[in-house]
Design a protein around this motif. Structure first.
Motif, PDB file in Angstrom:
ATOM      1  N   LYS A 192       0.809  -1.216   0.000  1.00  0.00           N
ATOM      2  CA  LYS A 192       0.000   0.000   0.000  1.00  0.00           C
ATOM      3  C   LYS A 192       0.839   1.260   0.000  1.00  0.00           C
ATOM      4  CE  LYS A 192      -4.198  -1.943   1.950  1.00  0.00           C
ATOM      5  NZ  LYS A 192      -5.225  -1.859   3.010  1.00  0.00           N
ATOM      6  N   ILE A 193       2.016   1.213   0.626  1.00  0.00           N
ATOM      7  CA  ILE A 193       2.835   2.412   0.723  1.00  0.00           C
ATOM      8  C   ILE A 193       3.862   2.494  -0.394  1.00  0.00           C
ATOM      9  CG2 ILE A 193       4.608   3.574   2.123  1.00  0.00           C
ATOM     10  CD1 ILE A 193       3.066   2.852   4.575  1.00  0.00           C
ATOM     11  N   ARG A 194       4.458   1.347  -0.757  1.00  0.00           N
ATOM     12  CA  ARG A 194       5.546   1.391  -1.732  1.00  0.00           C
ATOM     13  C   ARG A 194       5.247   0.622  -3.008  1.00  0.00           C
ATOM     14  NH1 ARG A 194      11.112   0.464   1.453  1.00  0.00           N
ATOM     15  NH2 ARG A 194      11.886   1.001  -0.602  1.00  0.00           N
ATOM     16  N   GLY A 195       4.177  -0.187  -3.027  1.00  0.00           N
ATOM     17  CA  GLY A 195       3.732  -0.791  -4.258  1.00  0.00           C
ATOM     18  C   GLY A 195       4.374  -2.111  -4.630  1.00  0.00           C
ATOM     19  N   PHE A 196       5.068  -2.796  -3.681  1.00  0.00           N
ATOM     20  CA  PHE A 196       5.602  -4.111  -4.006  1.00  0.00           C
ATOM     21  C   PHE A 196       5.524  -5.020  -2.794  1.00  0.00           C
ATOM     22  CE2 PHE A 196       9.209  -1.300  -3.076  1.00  0.00           C
ATOM     23  CZ  PHE A 196       9.792  -1.936  -1.977  1.00  0.00           C
ATOM     24  N   GLU A 197       5.694  -6.330  -3.036  1.00  0.00           N
ATOM     25  CA  GLU A 197       5.534  -7.325  -1.983  1.00  0.00           C
ATOM     26  C   GLU A 197       6.766  -7.409  -1.083  1.00  0.00           C
ATOM     27  OE1 GLU A 197       4.515 -11.037  -3.725  1.00  0.00           O
ATOM     28  OE2 GLU A 197       2.602 -10.326  -4.535  1.00  0.00           O
ATOM     29  N   TYR A 198       6.509  -7.828   0.158  1.00  0.00           N
ATOM     30  CA  TYR A 198       7.589  -8.023   1.111  1.00  0.00           C
ATOM     31  C   TYR A 198       8.382  -9.268   0.722  1.00  0.00           C
ATOM     32  CZ  TYR A 198       9.871  -8.947   5.597  1.00  0.00           C
ATOM     33  OH  TYR A 198      10.786  -9.192   6.577  1.00  0.00           O
ATOM     34  N   ASP A 199       9.704  -9.141   0.623  1.00  0.00           N
ATOM     35  CA  ASP A 199      10.535 -10.263   0.189  1.00  0.00           C
ATOM     36  C   ASP A 199      11.225 -10.976   1.344  1.00  0.00           C
ATOM     37  OD1 ASP A 199      12.422  -8.448   0.987  1.00  0.00           O
ATOM     38  OD2 ASP A 199      13.366  -8.207  -0.981  1.00  0.00           O
ATOM     39  N   GLY A 200      10.906 -10.586   2.575  1.00  0.00           N
ATOM     40  CA  GLY A 200      11.511 -11.204   3.730  1.00  0.00           C
ATOM     41  C   GLY A 200      12.839 -10.584   4.128  1.00  0.00           C
ATOM     42  N   LEU A 201      13.334  -9.641   3.316  1.00  0.00           N
ATOM     43  CA  LEU A 201      14.649  -9.044   3.580  1.00  0.00           C
ATOM     44  C   LEU A 201      14.563  -7.550   3.875  1.00  0.00           C
ATOM     45  CD1 LEU A 201      16.667 -10.810   0.736  1.00  0.00           C
ATOM     46  CD2 LEU A 201      16.572 -11.455   3.153  1.00  0.00           C
ATOM     47  N   ASP A 202      13.607  -6.884   3.273  1.00  0.00           N
ATOM     48  CA  ASP A 202      13.501  -5.434   3.434  1.00  0.00           C
ATOM     49  C   ASP A 202      13.137  -5.096   4.888  1.00  0.00           C
ATOM     50  OD1 ASP A 202      12.567  -2.730   3.420  1.00  0.00           O
ATOM     51  OD2 ASP A 202      12.264  -2.875   1.265  1.00  0.00           O
ATOM     52  N   ARG A 203      13.992  -4.351   5.568  1.00  0.00           N
ATOM     53  CA  ARG A 203      13.759  -4.000   6.968  1.00  0.00           C
ATOM     54  C   ARG A 203      13.375  -2.532   7.147  1.00  0.00           C
ATOM     55  NH1 ARG A 203      12.633  -8.614   8.426  1.00  0.00           N
ATOM     56  NH2 ARG A 203      12.599  -7.832  10.578  1.00  0.00           N
ATOM     57  N   SER A 204      13.132  -1.823   6.039  1.00  0.00           N
ATOM     58  CA  SER A 204      12.834  -0.395   6.144  1.00  0.00           C
ATOM     59  C   SER A 204      11.554  -0.145   6.932  1.00  0.00           C
ATOM     60  CB  SER A 204      12.733   0.233   4.753  1.00  0.00           C
ATOM     61  OG  SER A 204      11.677  -0.351   4.011  1.00  0.00           O
ATOM     62  N   ILE A 205      10.562  -1.021   6.759  1.00  0.00           N
ATOM     63  CA  ILE A 205       9.306  -0.849   7.485  1.00  0.00           C
ATOM     64  C   ILE A 205       9.530  -1.057   8.979  1.00  0.00           C
ATOM     65  CG2 ILE A 205       6.977  -1.753   7.841  1.00  0.00           C
ATOM     66  CD1 ILE A 205       7.322  -0.071   5.306  1.00  0.00           C
ATOM     67  N   ASP A 206      10.351  -2.045   9.335  1.00  0.00           N
ATOM     68  CA  ASP A 206      10.652  -2.283  10.752  1.00  0.00           C
ATOM     69  C   ASP A 206      11.293  -1.059  11.386  1.00  0.00           C
ATOM     70  OD1 ASP A 206       9.722  -4.881  10.525  1.00  0.00           O
ATOM     71  OD2 ASP A 206      11.685  -5.672  10.005  1.00  0.00           O
ATOM     72  N   ARG A 207      12.228  -0.449  10.675  1.00  0.00           N
ATOM     73  CA  ARG A 207      12.904   0.733  11.212  1.00  0.00           C
ATOM     74  C   ARG A 207      11.927   1.903  11.348  1.00  0.00           C
ATOM     75  NH1 ARG A 207      16.944  -1.354   7.706  1.00  0.00           N
ATOM     76  NH2 ARG A 207      16.331   0.074   6.031  1.00  0.00           N
ATOM     77  N   ARG A 208      11.049   2.044  10.354  1.00  0.00           N
ATOM     78  CA  ARG A 208      10.070   3.128  10.394  1.00  0.00           C
ATOM     79  C   ARG A 208       9.094   2.918  11.556  1.00  0.00           C
ATOM     80  NH1 ARG A 208       7.228   4.347   4.761  1.00  0.00           N
ATOM     81  NH2 ARG A 208       9.428   4.232   4.180  1.00  0.00           N
ATOM     82  N   ILE A 209       8.673   1.672  11.740  1.00  0.00           N
ATOM     83  CA  ILE A 209       7.783   1.335  12.863  1.00  0.00           C
ATOM     84  C   ILE A 209       8.463   1.657  14.184  1.00  0.00           C
ATOM     85  CG2 ILE A 209       6.882  -0.623  14.185  1.00  0.00           C
ATOM     86  CD1 ILE A 209       4.936  -0.001  12.080  1.00  0.00           C
ATOM     87  N   SER A 210       9.732   1.294  14.295  1.00  0.00           N
ATOM     88  CA  SER A 210      10.466   1.518  15.536  1.00  0.00           C
ATOM     89  C   SER A 210      10.527   3.000  15.892  1.00  0.00           C
ATOM     90  CB  SER A 210      11.884   0.951  15.414  1.00  0.00           C
ATOM     91  OG  SER A 210      12.629   1.197  16.585  1.00  0.00           O
TER      92      SER A 210
END
Length: 242
Positions: A192-210
């Motif tokens: 919804k935010i970036r337009g692609f599926e989670y590949d199990g490696l991208d940690r940008s969302i985790d950092r943003r959540i933190s």
């Protein structure tokens, strides 16, 4: 609350993805906007010249004449608002768009209510400029217990105290607040935010959540954002311990 159903403004949506264009147009129409659609840059320039819409939503990746070229051409005669859509979370592209005349940008595929808030925020500028306007736009807000998110002014208040957020953090918070109490997966957030599926490696969302979690803490020390391990994240009206 159903905001601004009588706030009728004309929007030109320039998007080559026919299915996405239809979804966006249908959504905005429900809020009283008169939405026209075109799927290429050449037609967009002609439509803007002929119809003078109040706002143009302009995709960057268009066949033939791309969105940057269209924006540059529009600014030779069009003084309305241009909201650009880009599929890439690339600061260079966003800066270039703003430099050549765009008023704001969103990352595809943007959460619908966030797109709506960006549109309201831009149109509010023209209302402020006109001392003769007879249209009053009240803030469109999401209220989640002690958390209040003003989508028009892009402000966040927790327990009546302002919370500073970046653009990326605000987008994420709006998504979580739109589904308050429900768990949102990393895959759904990225879609919804970036337009692609989670590949199990991208940690940008985790950092943003933190970072966002640290800003949204109640007086008793509880964070409003809860991590559901292995599943995703949840915005709680009254947070529990992680």
């Amino acid at each position: 609350m159903t905001p601004y159903l009588n706030y009728n403004k004309r929007i030109l949506l320039v998007e080559d993805d026919v299915e996405l264009s239809s979804l966006i147009a249908d959504f905005l129409s429900r809020y009283g906007f008169d939405v026209m659609t075109v799927n290429n840059g050449t037609d967009a320039i002609k439509q803007v010249a002929d119809l003078s819409p109040d706002l143009v939503i302009l995709d960057v990746m268009l066949p033939g004449m791309n969105g940057m070229e269209v924006c540059r051409e529009l600014r030779t005669f069009y003084s309305g608002y241009i909201l650009m859509q880009t599929a890439l979370d690339d600061d260079a592209d966003q800066m270039k768009g703003l430099e050549i005349g765009a008023d704001d940008y969103v990352i595809k595929q943007v959460q619908p209510h966030l797109l709506l808030s960006r549109i309201y925020a831009l149109l509010r500028r023209s209302e402020r400029k006109s001392s003769h306007s007879n249209i009053t736009m009240e803030p469109y807000t999401l209220v989640c217990g002690p958390l209040v998110i003003d989508l028009s002014n892009r402000t966040v208040v927790l327990n009546q105290a302002p919370v500073e957020t970046t653009t990326a953090e605000f987008e994420l918070l709006v998504l979580l607040a739109s589904t308050v109490g429900k768990v949102v997966s990393r895959d759904e957030i990225l879609q919804k935010i970036r337009g692609f599926e989670y590949d199990g490696l991208d940690r940008s969302i985790d950092r943003r959540i933190s970072r966002l979690r640290q800003k949204l803490v109640l007086d008793d020390g509880k964070a409003l954002i809860k991590t559901i391990r292995g599943v995703g994240y949840q915005l709680c009206v009254y947070a529990e311990e992680d």
